[in-house]
Design an enzyme around this catalytic site. Structure first.
Site, PDB file in Angstrom:
ATOM      1  N   ASP A   5     -29.869 -23.142  45.917  1.00 29.96           N
ATOM      2  CA  ASP A   5     -29.539 -24.425  45.295  1.00 29.96           C
ATOM      3  C   ASP A   5     -28.245 -25.039  45.822  1.00 29.96           C
ATOM      4  OD1 ASP A   5     -31.824 -24.516  43.804  1.00 29.96           O
ATOM      5  OD2 ASP A   5     -30.896 -23.950  41.906  1.00 29.96           O
TER       6      ASP A   5
ATOM      7  N   ARG B 125     -41.314 -28.195  36.760  1.00 35.00           N
ATOM      8  CA  ARG B 125     -41.947 -26.887  36.881  1.00 35.00           C
ATOM      9  C   ARG B 125     -41.523 -25.916  35.775  1.00 35.00           C
ATOM     10  NH1 ARG B 125     -44.345 -25.500  42.004  1.00 35.00           N
ATOM     11  NH2 ARG B 125     -44.360 -27.317  43.380  1.00 35.00           N
TER      12      ARG B 125
ATOM     13  N   ILE C 161     -35.601 -18.446  50.548  1.00 36.74           N
ATOM     14  CA  ILE C 161     -36.206 -18.517  49.212  1.00 36.74           C
ATOM     15  C   ILE C 161     -37.416 -19.447  49.196  1.00 36.74           C
ATOM     16  CG2 ILE C 161     -35.813 -19.018  46.776  1.00 36.74           C
ATOM     17  CD1 ILE C 161     -34.267 -16.598  47.794  1.00 36.74           C
TER      18      ILE C 161
ATOM     19  N   CYS D  58     -39.793 -30.644  41.687  1.00 37.18           N
ATOM     20  CA  CYS D  58     -39.419 -30.929  43.074  1.00 37.18           C
ATOM     21  C   CYS D  58     -40.444 -30.326  44.043  1.00 37.18           C
ATOM     22  CB  CYS D  58     -38.037 -30.357  43.399  1.00 37.18           C
ATOM     23  SG  CYS D  58     -36.669 -31.248  42.644  1.00 37.18           S
TER      24      CYS D  58
ATOM     25  N   LYS E 167     -27.932 -26.343  33.767  1.00 39.27           N
ATOM     26  CA  LYS E 167     -29.324 -26.701  33.499  1.00 39.27           C
ATOM     27  C   LYS E 167     -30.234 -25.484  33.636  1.00 39.27           C
ATOM     28  CE  LYS E 167     -32.395 -28.101  36.412  1.00 39.27           C
ATOM     29  NZ  LYS E 167     -33.320 -28.806  37.336  1.00 39.27           N
ATOM     30  N   ASN E 168     -30.022 -24.700  34.673  1.00 35.09           N
ATOM     31  CA  ASN E 168     -30.894 -23.551  34.938  1.00 35.09           C
ATOM     32  C   ASN E 168     -30.751 -22.450  33.893  1.00 35.09           C
ATOM     33  OD1 ASN E 168     -31.893 -24.812  37.191  1.00 35.09           O
ATOM     34  ND2 ASN E 168     -30.612 -23.691  38.641  1.00 35.09           N
TER      35      ASN E 168
END
Length: 431
Positions: A318, A102, A340, A126, A22-23
């Site tokens: 993640d 986002r 992060i 999120c 997805k990223n």
């Protein structure tokens, strides 16, 4: 609202196909705005965030066509989508769409590069802390854009086009790197981005942009140089395998026990994660088309390992929540430090409901391993937290119900089906 029911105690055995990332898919899809020609993307996952971005791109006038079999007999996705932005219908990205994710804010870069203007709502997604929108806006200002915040929208203008510039990111940001890379492809002159992210997803975007005619050097490093071009063309490229999904299922095997082949997983993208998992006792074998993970049934002890998240190639944020779930069953104490995002421990309270013992001190969580976890109703608070609860539930005694799984659907393709194929007692409950 859907929920996931898990009855713990079953070992996992079989093959799990790893989906497209997805990223990686999201910035590649957004790059379609940069050209009037067709951008064809293979291995696009079926996820709520992907479908939302298709709607957002369609709002801007991007047409799309889907081909390829949805899933083959092994459950592998073969979906290909062709995106064509022959004309940009609007440079306005409305709040009602952008607030849900986002990454949709990233359209500001290509719109400004191609149309010299963008009117984009400030983002949603999120709720896990501040994200570096400011870095993006400062970078665009360095490119000569005029930026104004108006009624919750960013209005960016560059009437004469963007100009190349030297920009140093104050902090490593994947999203910021994506946006400024895309914006710089058609800026006049040379752009140098320092302290840029070098994640595999960034490399996937660089290779896509170069295939479209961009001139970007420095792939895989923190310094990227972009020579602006007048026009980009279409191309065809494959979305890389999801390293976060692969790491998640590896941790599920480490937690529940078993023997699973992670088909299509790329070990080169998981070097740090695999080393950490080996220290916990997971057996890992690299194979030509994936990664074989196994927990030796004669040695079921999960060893505690301290980690600190960081930009690639460090341990990814993640996977922090999933690793914390694994450490709840470790034989000893583990310390997990998040560097992060400042608010990415919202899963702690829910893991503790399952019998875990986790204490927080600033950005460090101390996890006291327990011999057993107990099933309970829990609530997902964000994407990665939701899957950490699933991992914990696989080893918990009794039934766990994970509520608010719409978070899960944003980033994991058919998770319950993939785990059920490997023997987990897991099913989706539809309200």
């Amino acid at each position: 609202m859907d929920s996931i029911q898990i009855v713990g105690g079953e070992k996992l055995k079989g093959t799990i196909p790893i989906s497209g990332a997805k990223n990686a898919a999201l910035p590649l899809m957004i790059a379609a705005l940069l050209t009037e020609e067709t951008l064809t993307l293979e291995n696009i996952p079926h996820l709520a965030d992907v479908e939302l971005l298709i709607r957002i791109l369609n709002n801007h006038g991007v047409g799309y066509a889907v081909d390829g079999q949805e899933f083959d007999d092994d459950g592998v996705n073969s979906r290909t989508i062709h995106f064509t932005a022959q004309k940009i219908a609007t440079t306005r990205a409305p709040y009602e769409l952008v607030k849900k994710m986002r990454a949709s804010f990233w359209v500001i870069g290509p719109l400004l590069a191609r149309c010299f203007e963008a009117y984009v709502s400030l983002p949603g997604g999120c709720a896990i802390g501040t994200r570096p929108v400011d870095f993006i806006l400062e970078g665009l200002k360095a490119f000569g854009a005029h930026i104004a915040i108006e009624n919750g929208y960013v209005h960016a203008k560059a009437p004469k086009g963007l100009k190349g510039a030297h920009y140093h990111f104050p902090k490593v940001t994947v999203g910021g790197t994506h946006v400024l890379l895309m914006a710089a492809t058609m800026a006049k002159g040379t752009t140098v981005l320092e302290n840029a992210a070098c994640e595999p997803e960034v490399t996937n975007l660089i290779r896509t942009l170069n295939a479209m005619g961009a001139q970007i050097t420095g792939e895989g490093t923190t310094t990227l140089t972009i020579e602006g071009v007048k026009k980009l063309q279409g191309t065809r490229i494959r979305v890389i395998a999801d390293r976060i999904e692969a790491g998640t299922y590896a941790m599920a095997v480490a937690m529940a026990g078993g023997d699973v082949f992670l088909k299509n997983a790329n070990p080169n993208h998981l070097t740090t994660v695999l080393k950490v998992l080996q220290k916990t006792g997971l057996e890992i074998q690299i194979e030509p088309h994936g990664i074989h993970v196994k927990r030796n049934p004669r040695n079921t002890t999960i060893m505690p390992v301290d980690i600190k998240t960081g930009p690639y190639p460090a341990f990814p944020t993640d996977l922090q929540a999933q690793f914390m779930a694994l450490m709840t069953r470790a034989e000893g104490v583990a310390h997990i430090t998040e560097t992060i995002f400042e608010n990415r421990f919202m899963h702690v309270q829910e893991l503790n409901r399952l019998g875990a013992e986790i204490k927080l001190d600033g950005q460090t969580a101390t996890v006291y391993g327990k011999e057993k976890l107990q099933g309970a109703p829990v609530m997902a608070t964000d994407l990665r937290a939701s899957v950490s609860l699933v991992i914990a539930a696989l080893a918990a005694k009794g039934e766990t119900i994970v509520n608010r799984v719409y978070h899960l659907d944003r980033g994991f393709e058919r998770l319950e089906e993939k785990l059920a194929r490997c023997g987990a007692k897991i099913q989706r409950l539809t309200a």
